[in-house]
Write a protein that holds these residues in place. Structure first.
Motif, PDB file in Angstrom:
ATOM      1  N   VAL A 167       0.877  -1.172   0.000  1.00 34.24           N
ATOM      2  CA  VAL A 167       0.000   0.000   0.000  1.00 34.24           C
ATOM      3  C   VAL A 167       0.912   1.220   0.000  1.00 34.24           C
ATOM      4  CG1 VAL A 167      -1.791   1.253   1.238  1.00 34.24           C
ATOM      5  CG2 VAL A 167      -1.762  -1.255   1.296  1.00 34.24           C
ATOM      6  N   GLU A 168       0.745   2.068  -1.026  1.00 32.66           N
ATOM      7  CA  GLU A 168       1.618   3.235  -1.142  1.00 32.66           C
ATOM      8  C   GLU A 168       0.802   4.518  -1.198  1.00 32.66           C
ATOM      9  OE1 GLU A 168       5.432   4.839  -3.696  1.00 32.66           O
ATOM     10  OE2 GLU A 168       4.527   2.909  -4.199  1.00 32.66           O
ATOM     11  N   HIS A 169       1.187   5.459  -0.345  1.00 35.04           N
ATOM     12  CA  HIS A 169       0.592   6.792  -0.315  1.00 35.04           C
ATOM     13  C   HIS A 169       1.671   7.756  -0.784  1.00 35.04           C
ATOM     14  CE1 HIS A 169      -0.782  10.595   1.432  1.00 35.04           C
ATOM     15  NE2 HIS A 169      -2.000  10.076   1.376  1.00 35.04           N
ATOM     16  N   GLN A 228      -0.888  -3.118  -4.524  1.00 32.77           N
ATOM     17  CA  GLN A 228      -0.412  -4.194  -5.394  1.00 32.77           C
ATOM     18  C   GLN A 228      -0.252  -5.476  -4.570  1.00 32.77           C
ATOM     19  OE1 GLN A 228       3.639  -3.979  -6.899  1.00 32.77           O
ATOM     20  NE2 GLN A 228       2.957  -4.824  -8.864  1.00 32.77           N
ATOM     21  N   VAL A 229      -0.852  -6.569  -5.047  1.00 34.53           N
ATOM     22  CA  VAL A 229      -0.694  -7.868  -4.390  1.00 34.53           C
ATOM     23  C   VAL A 229       0.767  -8.287  -4.515  1.00 34.53           C
ATOM     24  CG1 VAL A 229      -1.353 -10.299  -4.432  1.00 34.53           C
ATOM     25  CG2 VAL A 229      -3.086  -8.531  -4.807  1.00 34.53           C
ATOM     26  N   GLN A 230       1.323  -8.830  -3.444  1.00 34.17           N
ATOM     27  CA  GLN A 230       2.718  -9.261  -3.403  1.00 34.17           C
ATOM     28  C   GLN A 230       2.810 -10.786  -3.438  1.00 34.17           C
ATOM     29  OE1 GLN A 230       5.327  -6.560  -3.050  1.00 34.17           O
ATOM     30  NE2 GLN A 230       3.393  -5.855  -3.956  1.00 34.17           N
ATOM     31  N   VAL A 273       4.329 -13.438 -11.106  1.00 38.52           N
ATOM     32  CA  VAL A 273       4.545 -12.283 -11.983  1.00 38.52           C
ATOM     33  C   VAL A 273       4.011 -11.060 -11.258  1.00 38.52           C
ATOM     34  CG1 VAL A 273       4.412 -13.627 -14.122  1.00 38.52           C
ATOM     35  CG2 VAL A 273       2.339 -12.617 -13.178  1.00 38.52           C
ATOM     36  N   PRO A 274       4.531  -9.876 -11.560  1.00 37.65           N
ATOM     37  CA  PRO A 274       4.040  -8.675 -10.875  1.00 37.65           C
ATOM     38  C   PRO A 274       2.535  -8.456 -11.115  1.00 37.65           C
ATOM     39  CG  PRO A 274       6.081  -8.205 -12.021  1.00 37.65           C
ATOM     40  CD  PRO A 274       5.644  -9.570 -12.470  1.00 37.65           C
ATOM     41  N   ALA A 275       1.814  -8.226 -10.040  1.00 38.22           N
ATOM     42  CA  ALA A 275       0.381  -7.923 -10.129  1.00 38.22           C
ATOM     43  C   ALA A 275       0.193  -6.481 -10.579  1.00 38.22           C
ATOM     44  CB  ALA A 275      -0.272  -8.129  -8.766  1.00 38.22           C
ATOM     45  N   PRO A 276      -0.956  -6.172 -11.163  1.00 37.30           N
ATOM     46  CA  PRO A 276      -1.214  -4.777 -11.524  1.00 37.30           C
ATOM     47  C   PRO A 276      -1.297  -3.904 -10.275  1.00 37.30           C
ATOM     48  CG  PRO A 276      -3.159  -6.138 -11.924  1.00 37.30           C
ATOM     49  CD  PRO A 276      -2.061  -7.055 -11.500  1.00 37.30           C
ATOM     50  N   VAL A 277      -0.953  -2.646 -10.436  1.00 39.03           N
ATOM     51  CA  VAL A 277      -1.084  -1.666  -9.356  1.00 39.03           C
ATOM     52  C   VAL A 277      -2.460  -1.030  -9.515  1.00 39.03           C
ATOM     53  CG1 VAL A 277      -0.205   0.472  -8.360  1.00 39.03           C
ATOM     54  CG2 VAL A 277       1.394  -1.237  -9.282  1.00 39.03           C
ATOM     55  N   PHE A 337     -12.028   0.186  -4.604  1.00 38.73           N
ATOM     56  CA  PHE A 337     -11.422   0.373  -5.921  1.00 38.73           C
ATOM     57  C   PHE A 337     -11.882   1.692  -6.511  1.00 38.73           C
ATOM     58  CE2 PHE A 337     -11.768  -4.354  -5.640  1.00 38.73           C
ATOM     59  CZ  PHE A 337     -10.408  -4.625  -5.618  1.00 38.73           C
ATOM     60  N   SER A 338     -10.964   2.441  -7.147  1.00 37.56           N
ATOM     61  CA  SER A 338     -11.324   3.660  -7.860  1.00 37.56           C
ATOM     62  C   SER A 338     -12.099   3.274  -9.108  1.00 37.56           C
ATOM     63  CB  SER A 338     -10.081   4.459  -8.232  1.00 37.56           C
ATOM     64  OG  SER A 338      -9.438   4.921  -7.074  1.00 37.56           O
ATOM     65  N   GLY A 339     -12.871   4.177  -9.637  1.00 38.67           N
ATOM     66  CA  GLY A 339     -13.726   3.908 -10.792  1.00 38.67           C
ATOM     67  C   GLY A 339     -13.040   3.275 -11.982  1.00 38.67           C
ATOM     68  N   ASP A 340     -11.828   3.677 -12.319  1.00 38.52           N
ATOM     69  CA  ASP A 340     -11.135   3.165 -13.506  1.00 38.52           C
ATOM     70  C   ASP A 340     -10.658   1.732 -13.330  1.00 38.52           C
ATOM     71  OD1 ASP A 340     -11.541   5.610 -14.623  1.00 38.52           O
ATOM     72  OD2 ASP A 340      -9.499   6.328 -14.314  1.00 38.52           O
ATOM     73  N   ASP A 341     -10.527   1.256 -12.095  1.00 36.86           N
ATOM     74  CA  ASP A 341      -9.966  -0.074 -11.846  1.00 36.86           C
ATOM     75  C   ASP A 341     -11.023  -1.175 -11.823  1.00 36.86           C
ATOM     76  OD1 ASP A 341      -7.436   0.938 -11.653  1.00 36.86           O
ATOM     77  OD2 ASP A 341      -7.551   1.229  -9.504  1.00 36.86           O
ATOM     78  N   GLN A 342     -12.308  -0.802 -11.794  1.00 39.87           N
ATOM     79  CA  GLN A 342     -13.349  -1.828 -11.686  1.00 39.87           C
ATOM     80  C   GLN A 342     -13.678  -2.441 -13.005  1.00 39.87           C
ATOM     81  OE1 GLN A 342     -16.742  -0.578  -9.476  1.00 39.87           O
ATOM     82  NE2 GLN A 342     -15.526   0.187  -7.823  1.00 39.87           N
TER      83      GLN A 342
END
Length: 91
Positions: A19-21, A59-61, A65-69, A86-91
């Motif tokens: 989780v990154e702020h 991002q899931v760890q 392979v790297p998961a999407p952010v 989830f923000s609107g664009d990620d759903q």
């Protein structure tokens, strides 16, 4: 009797997420559950100081392979963690 205002069914799921702020930094914490609308992350007091409405990148760890952010918003804050939507664009 309390009413459950949740729109999506929760599924218990324990995994690690980053989780990154943009100002408060990055931590890796466990999840408690996930739904079509978001995820609940566990965070000890003082480990991650987020406020309602804060935008974070998640991002899931630990995957092969790297998961999407995903961009998420803090919608719930309780002593043991945070509800992230989830923000609107990620759903």
């Amino acid at each position: 009797m309390t009413s459950d205002r949740r729109e999506h069914l929760r599924t218990s799921m324990t995994t690690k997420v980053s989780v990154e702020h943009p100002i408060k930094g990055r931590v890796v914490v466990p999840t408690r559950d996930i739904s079509d609308g978001g995820v609940f992350i566990l965070a000890a007091e003082g480990e991650l100081e987020l406020e309602l409405g804060d935008a974070v990148s998640v991002q899931v760890q630990g995957l092969p392979v790297p998961a999407p952010v995903l961009e998420m918003v803090v919608v719930r804050k309780v002593p043991d963690g945070y509800g992230l939507q989830f923000s609107g664009d990620d759903q």
